[in-house]
Scaffold this motif. Structure first.
Motif, mmCIF file in Angstrom:
data_model
loop_
_atom_site.group_PDB
_atom_site.id
_atom_site.type_symbol
_atom_site.label_atom_id
_atom_site.label_comp_id
_atom_site.label_asym_id
_atom_site.label_seq_id
_atom_site.Cartn_x
_atom_site.Cartn_y
_atom_site.Cartn_z
ATOM 1 N N MET A 120 -14.160 7.066 -5.580
ATOM 2 C CA MET A 120 -12.992 6.039 -5.546
ATOM 3 C C MET A 120 -12.584 5.818 -6.763
ATOM 4 O O MET A 120 -13.654 5.363 -7.834
ATOM 5 C CB MET A 120 -13.398 4.872 -4.773
ATOM 6 C CG MET A 120 -12.098 3.816 -4.864
ATOM 7 S SD MET A 120 -12.235 2.569 -3.607
ATOM 8 C CE MET A 120 -13.549 1.401 -4.324
ATOM 9 N N ASP A 153 -2.781 4.800 -4.086
ATOM 10 C CA ASP A 153 -1.936 3.853 -5.181
ATOM 11 C C ASP A 153 -0.594 3.885 -4.561
ATOM 12 O O ASP A 153 0.326 4.593 -4.992
ATOM 13 C CB ASP A 153 -2.300 4.256 -6.484
ATOM 14 C CG ASP A 153 -1.360 3.445 -7.540
ATOM 15 O OD1 ASP A 153 -0.700 2.496 -6.964
ATOM 16 O OD2 ASP A 153 -1.383 3.490 -8.696
ATOM 17 N N PRO A 183 -3.059 0.910 1.593
ATOM 18 C CA PRO A 183 -4.000 1.768 0.745
ATOM 19 C C PRO A 183 -5.165 2.225 1.479
ATOM 20 O O PRO A 183 -5.676 3.422 1.653
ATOM 21 C CB PRO A 183 -4.221 0.992 -0.428
ATOM 22 C CG PRO A 183 -3.236 0.044 -0.733
ATOM 23 C CD PRO A 183 -2.952 -0.092 0.763
ATOM 24 N N THR A 206 -6.561 4.735 -6.674
ATOM 25 C CA THR A 206 -6.224 3.329 -6.113
ATOM 26 C C THR A 206 -5.313 2.641 -7.199
ATOM 27 O O THR A 206 -5.186 3.151 -8.319
ATOM 28 C CB THR A 206 -7.628 2.368 -6.130
ATOM 29 O OG1 THR A 206 -8.055 2.278 -7.352
ATOM 30 C CG2 THR A 206 -8.664 2.933 -5.030
ATOM 31 N N LEU A 220 -10.067 -3.467 -2.751
ATOM 32 C CA LEU A 220 -11.029 -2.414 -2.918
ATOM 33 C C LEU A 220 -11.915 -2.453 -1.786
ATOM 34 O O LEU A 220 -12.484 -1.437 -1.272
ATOM 35 C CB LEU A 220 -11.510 -2.582 -4.432
ATOM 36 C CG LEU A 220 -10.647 -2.234 -5.300
ATOM 37 C CD1 LEU A 220 -11.187 -2.599 -7.033
ATOM 38 C CD2 LEU A 220 -10.085 -0.973 -5.506
ATOM 39 N N ILE A 223 -10.796 -0.946 1.198
ATOM 40 C CA ILE A 223 -10.562 0.374 1.121
ATOM 41 C C ILE A 223 -11.927 1.068 1.637
ATOM 42 O O ILE A 223 -12.223 1.788 2.317
ATOM 43 C CB ILE A 223 -10.111 0.954 -0.101
ATOM 44 C CG1 ILE A 223 -8.685 0.591 -0.272
ATOM 45 C CG2 ILE A 223 -10.365 2.443 -0.361
ATOM 46 C CD1 ILE A 223 -8.131 0.803 -1.848
#
Length: 319
Positions: A120, A153, A183, A206, A220, A223
């Motif tokens: 990531m 993103d 996302p 991202t 985050l 995700i």
């Protein structure tokens, strides 16, 4: 011969030398002034050297650590001429990076620790994040790995389009949705597709927003949690991309992102157009996070694996 050995051929070392030329010239000039007219390393030389390193964006704390190491060498060896200073500086700087668990090499030919191996990628807009992802995809594909990219993103249409272009250049599938999509949903789809198609590596882009740390942290985390529904231990690497040409601003970005999420590696870009290459040493030392890659130009093969010894040699112009 492994891929890494081919990667660090004479040609690659020359690229590293050329990429760090501006920093090397700046540091070399400052060190030359620091020892001008001196035959022995004394307090004045060390004070001047300290100033030279700080002004080269090595950072205050890291500079003081390097100076302390040189002082210890001077005390132990009793007499040390200024002619030896560059060599000692190189040795002590490389040793400092080694102590900080700085990443030395990555061999793309080695078996990956997980399949798919999920990376990531985080970082603010404009640091070269998407470009770094494209170049990393190229390195993995050159080593025979099957790669998938995820365009998570979704707050900038340009980011999705740019990643798609890199996918075409490298022959790598890009999983994407429309601008404004969730996302985490993109990340989920990417991992599901990659796993179904037996991919080796998945790289997730991202959003590069840092204006609200809480929102960034929440996004985050979401995700990560969604990806773990497909790959339970994902992501295996959270890579922060920093623009080396911003000098001290890169420190601040690193500080903010390490507070928002657990960063496990660094890629430092745009070192070819700046005299601030010393920032690599400082960031590695201050955050104790391995620097894995450095960017030395726009070409597809100009993302290099960070080798601390080769880097310090090129930075100081010493073989």
């Amino acid at each position: 011969m492994g891929f890494f050995n081919k990667l660090f051929s004479k040609e690659k070392k020359e690229t590293l030398d050329q990429g760090l030329e501006k920093t090397k010239q700046s540091v070399f000039d400052k060190i030359s002034r620091a020892i001008a007219g001196k035959s022995k390393v004394d307090d004045e030389v060390l004070d001047n050297l300290e100033e030279a390193l700080i002004s080269s964006d090595v950072g205050v704390e890291t500079t003081l650590r390097i100076i302390e190491r040189i002082e210890a060498r001077v005390a132990r060896d009793k007499y040390m001429g200024t002619a030896e200073l560059n060599t000692i500086l190189k040795e002590e700087t490389a040793a400092l990076l080694a102590e900080n668990n700085a990443q030395n090499v990555t061999d793309f030919d080695e078996e990956l620790p997980a399949k798919p191996y999920v990376i990531m990628v985080v970082g603010v807009n404009g640091v070269g994040k998407t470009t770094t992802i494209g170049k990393l995809a190229y390195l993995y594909t050159q080593a025979g790995k099957k790669v998938y990219l995820g365009a998570a993103d979704t707050f900038r249409a340009a980011a999705i389009d740019q990643l798609a272009v890199w996918g075409e250049r490298t022959g790598v599938p890009v999983v994407k949705q429309q601008m404004g999509a969730d996302p985490a949903s993109v990340a989920y789809d990417t991992l599901a597709s990659a796993k179904a198609n037996n991919a080796d590596v998945v790289i997730i882009d991202t959003a590069g927003r840092l204006h609200n740390k809480v929102n960034l942290m929440n996004e985050l985390t979401k995700i990560k949690n969604v990806m773990r529904k497909i790959v339970p231990d994902a992501p295996h690497d959270v890579m922060l991309v920093l623009d080396g040409s911003t000098g001290q601003n890169a420190y601040e970005q690193a500080k903010q992102f390490t507070k928002a999420t657990q960063v496990t590696s660094l890629a430092i870009t745009k070192l070819d157009g700046t005299a601030k290459g010393g920032v690599v040493i400082g960031i590695s030392d201050q955050f104790k996070i391995p620097v894995k890659y450095i960017g030395l130009g726009e070409k597809i093969d100009q993302l290099q694996v960070f080798d601390k010894e080769a880097f310090v040699e090129s930075l100081l112009g010493i073989e």
